[in-house]
Design a protein around this motif. Structure first.
Motif, mmCIF file in Angstrom:
data_model
loop_
_atom_site.group_PDB
_atom_site.id
_atom_site.type_symbol
_atom_site.label_atom_id
_atom_site.label_comp_id
_atom_site.label_asym_id
_atom_site.label_seq_id
_atom_site.Cartn_x
_atom_site.Cartn_y
_atom_site.Cartn_z
ATOM 1 N N MET A 1 64.555 42.219 30.724
ATOM 2 C CA MET A 1 64.949 42.717 32.036
ATOM 3 C C MET A 1 65.689 44.043 31.875
ATOM 4 O O MET A 1 66.477 44.220 30.950
ATOM 5 C CB MET A 1 65.859 41.700 32.728
ATOM 6 C CG MET A 1 66.198 42.050 34.159
ATOM 7 S SD MET A 1 64.783 42.006 35.275
ATOM 8 C CE MET A 1 64.418 40.259 35.277
ATOM 9 N N LEU A 2 65.412 44.973 32.773
ATOM 10 C CA LEU A 2 66.013 46.295 32.681
ATOM 11 C C LEU A 2 67.494 46.259 33.033
ATOM 12 O O LEU A 2 67.946 45.443 33.825
ATOM 13 C CB LEU A 2 65.287 47.257 33.623
ATOM 14 C CG LEU A 2 63.786 47.456 33.374
ATOM 15 C CD1 LEU A 2 63.220 48.433 34.388
ATOM 16 C CD2 LEU A 2 63.540 47.953 31.959
ATOM 17 N N LEU A 3 68.241 47.193 32.433
ATOM 18 C CA LEU A 3 69.655 47.378 32.755
ATOM 19 C C LEU A 3 69.852 48.790 33.285
ATOM 20 O O LEU A 3 69.322 49.753 32.727
ATOM 21 C CB LEU A 3 70.532 47.185 31.514
ATOM 22 C CG LEU A 3 70.604 45.775 30.922
ATOM 23 C CD1 LEU A 3 71.440 45.808 29.643
ATOM 24 C CD2 LEU A 3 71.219 44.794 31.919
ATOM 25 N N SER A 4 70.638 48.910 34.349
ATOM 26 C CA SER A 4 70.977 50.225 34.880
ATOM 27 C C SER A 4 72.047 50.851 34.000
ATOM 28 O O SER A 4 72.840 50.154 33.371
ATOM 29 C CB SER A 4 71.478 50.091 36.321
ATOM 30 O OG SER A 4 72.034 51.307 36.771
ATOM 31 N N MET A 5 72.078 52.185 33.930
ATOM 32 C CA MET A 5 73.172 52.855 33.233
ATOM 33 C C MET A 5 74.396 52.999 34.128
ATOM 34 O O MET A 5 75.494 53.248 33.659
ATOM 35 C CB MET A 5 72.734 54.229 32.725
ATOM 36 C CG MET A 5 72.236 54.203 31.304
ATOM 37 S SD MET A 5 72.021 55.845 30.598
ATOM 38 C CE MET A 5 70.534 56.365 31.406
ATOM 39 N N THR A 6 74.216 52.859 35.431
ATOM 40 C CA THR A 6 75.323 52.969 36.368
ATOM 41 C C THR A 6 76.046 51.630 36.461
ATOM 42 O O THR A 6 75.413 50.588 36.590
ATOM 43 C CB THR A 6 74.807 53.360 37.767
ATOM 44 O OG1 THR A 6 74.098 54.588 37.670
ATOM 45 C CG2 THR A 6 75.954 53.518 38.743
ATOM 46 N N GLY A 7 77.372 51.665 36.389
ATOM 47 C CA GLY A 7 78.117 50.417 36.483
ATOM 48 C C GLY A 7 79.609 50.634 36.596
ATOM 49 O O GLY A 7 80.119 51.742 36.369
ATOM 50 N N PHE A 8 80.317 49.569 36.942
ATOM 51 C CA PHE A 8 81.778 49.595 37.033
ATOM 52 C C PHE A 8 82.309 48.248 36.583
ATOM 53 O O PHE A 8 81.766 47.194 36.939
ATOM 54 C CB PHE A 8 82.234 49.867 38.471
ATOM 55 C CG PHE A 8 83.731 49.772 38.660
ATOM 56 C CD1 PHE A 8 84.556 50.816 38.282
ATOM 57 C CD2 PHE A 8 84.295 48.615 39.191
ATOM 58 C CE1 PHE A 8 85.932 50.718 38.442
ATOM 59 C CE2 PHE A 8 85.672 48.520 39.350
ATOM 60 C CZ PHE A 8 86.490 49.573 38.983
ATOM 61 N N GLY A 9 83.367 48.280 35.789
ATOM 62 C CA GLY A 9 84.008 47.050 35.343
ATOM 63 C C GLY A 9 85.509 47.239 35.267
ATOM 64 O O GLY A 9 85.993 48.322 34.929
ATOM 65 N N PRO A 242 64.321 41.880 25.927
ATOM 66 C CA PRO A 242 65.765 41.672 26.084
ATOM 67 C C PRO A 242 66.615 42.886 25.711
ATOM 68 O O PRO A 242 67.712 43.063 26.234
ATOM 69 C CB PRO A 242 66.063 40.490 25.140
ATOM 70 C CG PRO A 242 64.956 40.532 24.134
ATOM 71 C CD PRO A 242 63.752 41.049 24.859
ATOM 72 N N GLU A 243 66.120 43.734 24.807
ATOM 73 C CA GLU A 243 66.915 44.891 24.373
ATOM 74 C C GLU A 243 66.725 46.070 25.331
ATOM 75 O O GLU A 243 65.788 46.093 26.125
ATOM 76 C CB GLU A 243 66.530 45.299 22.944
ATOM 77 C CG GLU A 243 65.127 45.866 22.804
ATOM 78 C CD GLU A 243 64.087 44.825 22.487
ATOM 79 O OE1 GLU A 243 62.978 45.206 22.077
ATOM 80 O OE2 GLU A 243 64.389 43.624 22.657
ATOM 81 N N PRO A 244 67.634 47.076 25.269
ATOM 82 C CA PRO A 244 67.479 48.276 26.109
ATOM 83 C C PRO A 244 66.160 48.987 25.812
ATOM 84 O O PRO A 244 65.816 49.222 24.653
ATOM 85 C CB PRO A 244 68.676 49.150 25.705
ATOM 86 C CG PRO A 244 69.695 48.192 25.202
ATOM 87 C CD PRO A 244 68.909 47.100 24.521
ATOM 88 N N THR A 245 65.403 49.330 26.854
ATOM 89 C CA THR A 245 64.049 49.872 26.658
ATOM 90 C C THR A 245 63.811 51.173 27.427
ATOM 91 O O THR A 245 62.669 51.604 27.552
ATOM 92 C CB THR A 245 62.996 48.839 27.095
ATOM 93 O OG1 THR A 245 63.258 48.463 28.460
ATOM 94 C CG2 THR A 245 63.038 47.599 26.230
ATOM 95 N N GLY A 246 64.872 51.783 27.958
ATOM 96 C CA GLY A 246 64.695 52.971 28.791
ATOM 97 C C GLY A 246 63.929 54.087 28.103
ATOM 98 O O GLY A 246 62.978 54.645 28.657
#
Length: 294
Positions: A1-9, A242-246
């Motif tokens: 599944m893709l992960l966005s680079m935009t985020g907040f934590g 599962p790994e980053p694929t961008g």
């Protein structure tokens, strides 16, 4: 599944003495671009912090802020203004004597007079010390929260990008459906000209056949169609790894674009060229979204 680079934590720890707050923000970037703002007491842990963030977040323009604040009133001291207390006491004593009043509580009354009991603030610039053993798990919690945000954003991006790939598949199916008609039209054009050419005295049958074979092979798009459908399948499989694929998806999209362009240039057919334009539009949407994929 893709992960966005935009985020907040974010994560926070409150004690009686201090409040420790950690915030991490991440935006698009081709590599890891990390900016830190940390308390002076953690300056010796900067490299360790950078390694932890880089290992966990992989890519992005990341801003990390660790704030350590002393809680209000901590470290404050009470001080008695002895001179002012003495002056108030003497005045109260004189007033009591003048009025002939009883004066058992003069000290308590004088102590309650304005500015007798003063509060000194803690030393300016002095903050509570905090150990790395306290900061590290809180930092990991903030990182986990950011990655959770990225995953939620990635679900929406995954659905959007896959829909563009599916649209290219549909358009390619239309190309495949129209291709036999295109080939037949080419054959008819060749046959119509063949009669004119063969009537010429300078007509060379062998040379003509060689050139026609070259011409037909040049217009054939069968291999491009096969490669394109394979690239589309590979792209979809890579999306769900599962790994980053961008970056990998970026390379695959370049191959997809190459096959689409070749089909357009070899088709020599207006219907297929219109379909190719639509495929290019969908591919541009994909490339735009891949800029935000980890």
């Amino acid at each position: 599944m893709l992960l966005s680079m935009t985020g907040f934590g974010a994560a926070q720890l409150e004690t009686d003495a201090y409040t420790l707050s950690i915030e991490i923000k991440s935006l698009n970037s081709k590599s890891m671009d990390l900016s830190l703002r940390i308390p002076r007491s953690l300056s010796d842990k900067e490299l360790e912090i950078r390694n932890l963030v880089s290992r966990s977040l992989v890519r992005g323009k990341v801003n990390l802020n660790i704030d350590l604040a002393r809680n209000k009133g901590v470290g404050a001291k009470n001080k008695i203004n002895s001179e002012l207390l003495k002056a108030y006491y003497q005045e109260l004593e004189q007033a009591a004597q003048l009025l002939g009043a009883q004066s058992p509580d003069l000290f308590r009354l004088a102590l309650q007079m304005p500015e007798v009991l003063q509060t000194e603030a803690a030393e300016e610039g002095k903050t509570e010390e905090v150990s790395w053993e306290t900061v590290a798990p809180l930092l990991q919690q903030a990182i986990d929260n950011l990655n959770s945000f990225r995953a939620d954003e990635g679900k929406a991006l995954t659905a959007e990008i896959v829909s563009y790939i599916d649209r290219i598949r549909i358009l390619l199916a239309e190309v495949d459906k129209h291709d036999p008609k295109r080939v037949e039209q080419i054959k008819q054009r060749i046959q119509s000209h063949l009669q004119e050419i063969s009537a010429s005295e300078s007509f060379n049958q062998n040379r003509f056949e060689q050139e026609m074979i070259y011409y037909i092979e040049k217009l054939d798009i069968a291999e491009e169609k096969v490669r394109l459908i394979n690239h589309l399948h590979y792209f979809t499989e890579t999306v769900y790894l599962p790994e980053p694929t961008g970056k990998k998806l970026g390379f695959i999209s370049q191959e997809i674009g190459r096959e689409i362009n070749t089909i357009g240039s070899k088709a020599n057919d207006s219907t297929i060229q219109h379909l190719v334009v639509e495929m290019k539009e969908e591919l541009e949407k994909i490339k735009e979204q891949l800029n935000n994929i980890l």
